[in-house]
Design a protein around this motif. Sequence first.
Motif, PDB file in Angstrom:
ATOM      1  N   TRP A  64       0.726  -1.426  -0.061  1.00 20.25           N
ATOM      2  CA  TRP A  64      -0.087  -0.085  -0.078  1.00 20.25           C
ATOM      3  C   TRP A  64       0.952   1.418   0.119  1.00 20.25           C
ATOM      4  O   TRP A  64       0.151   2.430  -0.068  1.00 20.25           O
ATOM      5  N   ALA A  65       2.465   1.110  -0.072  1.00 22.21           N
ATOM      6  CA  ALA A  65       2.841   2.161   0.091  1.00 22.21           C
ATOM      7  C   ALA A  65       2.756   3.317  -1.211  1.00 22.21           C
ATOM      8  O   ALA A  65       2.923   4.382  -0.714  1.00 22.21           O
ATOM      9  N   ASP A  66       2.471   2.943  -2.173  1.00 22.78           N
ATOM     10  CA  ASP A  66       2.369   3.854  -3.386  1.00 22.78           C
ATOM     11  C   ASP A  66       1.327   4.574  -3.310  1.00 22.78           C
ATOM     12  O   ASP A  66       0.951   5.701  -3.741  1.00 22.78           O
ATOM     13  N   GLN A  67      -0.009   4.064  -2.643  1.00 16.21           N
ATOM     14  CA  GLN A  67      -1.248   4.755  -2.448  1.00 16.21           C
ATOM     15  C   GLN A  67      -1.148   5.596  -1.024  1.00 16.21           C
ATOM     16  O   GLN A  67      -1.897   6.510  -1.135  1.00 16.21           O
ATOM     17  N   ASP A  68      -0.613   5.292  -0.226  1.00 17.79           N
ATOM     18  CA  ASP A  68      -0.709   6.002   1.104  1.00 17.79           C
ATOM     19  C   ASP A  68       0.900   6.141   1.787  1.00 17.79           C
ATOM     20  O   ASP A  68       1.237   4.811   2.126  1.00 17.79           O
ATOM     21  N   PRO A  69       1.563   7.216   1.777  1.00 17.61           N
ATOM     22  CA  PRO A  69       2.950   7.128   2.491  1.00 17.61           C
ATOM     23  C   PRO A  69       2.992   6.831   3.787  1.00 17.61           C
ATOM     24  O   PRO A  69       3.839   6.381   4.167  1.00 17.61           O
ATOM     25  N   ARG A  70       1.763   6.764   4.445  1.00 17.23           N
ATOM     26  CA  ARG A  70       1.796   6.324   5.896  1.00 17.23           C
ATOM     27  C   ARG A  70       2.055   4.756   5.989  1.00 17.23           C
ATOM     28  O   ARG A  70       2.770   4.399   6.932  1.00 17.23           O
ATOM     29  N   ALA A  71       1.635   4.136   4.987  1.00 14.45           N
ATOM     30  CA  ALA A  71       1.930   2.579   4.950  1.00 14.45           C
ATOM     31  C   ALA A  71       3.351   2.203   4.893  1.00 14.45           C
ATOM     32  O   ALA A  71       3.787   1.187   5.522  1.00 14.45           O
ATOM     33  N   LYS A  72       4.119   3.225   4.202  1.00 14.22           N
ATOM     34  CA  LYS A  72       5.744   2.770   4.233  1.00 14.22           C
ATOM     35  C   LYS A  72       6.186   3.007   5.651  1.00 14.22           C
ATOM     36  O   LYS A  72       6.894   2.012   6.061  1.00 14.22           O
TER      37      LYS A  72
END
Length: 236
Positions: free
Chosen positions: A77-85
């Motif tokens: 999900w990192a590409d869709q939401d920076p918080r996921a990274k």
Amino acid sequence: IDRDGRPVEAIAHDPYLDSHPELIQAVGSAALMALENVSLQADSQAAVLDERRRIARDMHDGMAQELVFISMQGREWADQDPRAKAIATAADQALADARGAILALTDPVDEPLPAAVARVATSLAERSGTRLELELDDQTETGGPEREGLLLIVREAISNATRHGNASTIRVALSANGGVRLAISDDGCGFQSGSGNVPGTGFGLTNMQERVERLGGGLELRSHPGEGTKVEVILP
């Protein structure tokens, strides 16, 4: 000397003591007590080891697997939401600590440090088919927290070299000269050091340094693209 109707020990003594049976009895009682204490200690150590292994299995099968799942989901999900990274990175860091705890729990308590380093390094190298060179000083030894920290760094450095550095040869050196020195070097692809994180892992250089600093030591990492990587730890 009998215990519960069974002979457990015999006392060889000077014939002079035949006339002093109370002395022989006193020595026999003391020896029997010592034997019982040894037996209790052995039973206690066996129980502690069994409990350590049980906790390690539970951590590996439970928490560690959940952290792997969280990390994988976060990266998807990192590409869709920076918080996921950030979530994935935090999970990786927690996973590194969990693996360190599991390693400490399953480590034989009486295994010398050089043997433990060789065991961990050999297992990882064989798993990846990487050539391993060991230079271990048999006189090197240190306490529990230091030992745990060193073995964790050995595991992480070799894992990084094989998984992300594509190393064909890894060298591990351990020596004692006014302290403890551990060096792990490889001939992998290397990277631009100074970025703060070792590529491909949440257990970054900052985390390594903080762990070593808590032990009163120092850590240095040297790497350059195409020139491999070297991690060196010095503990007082």
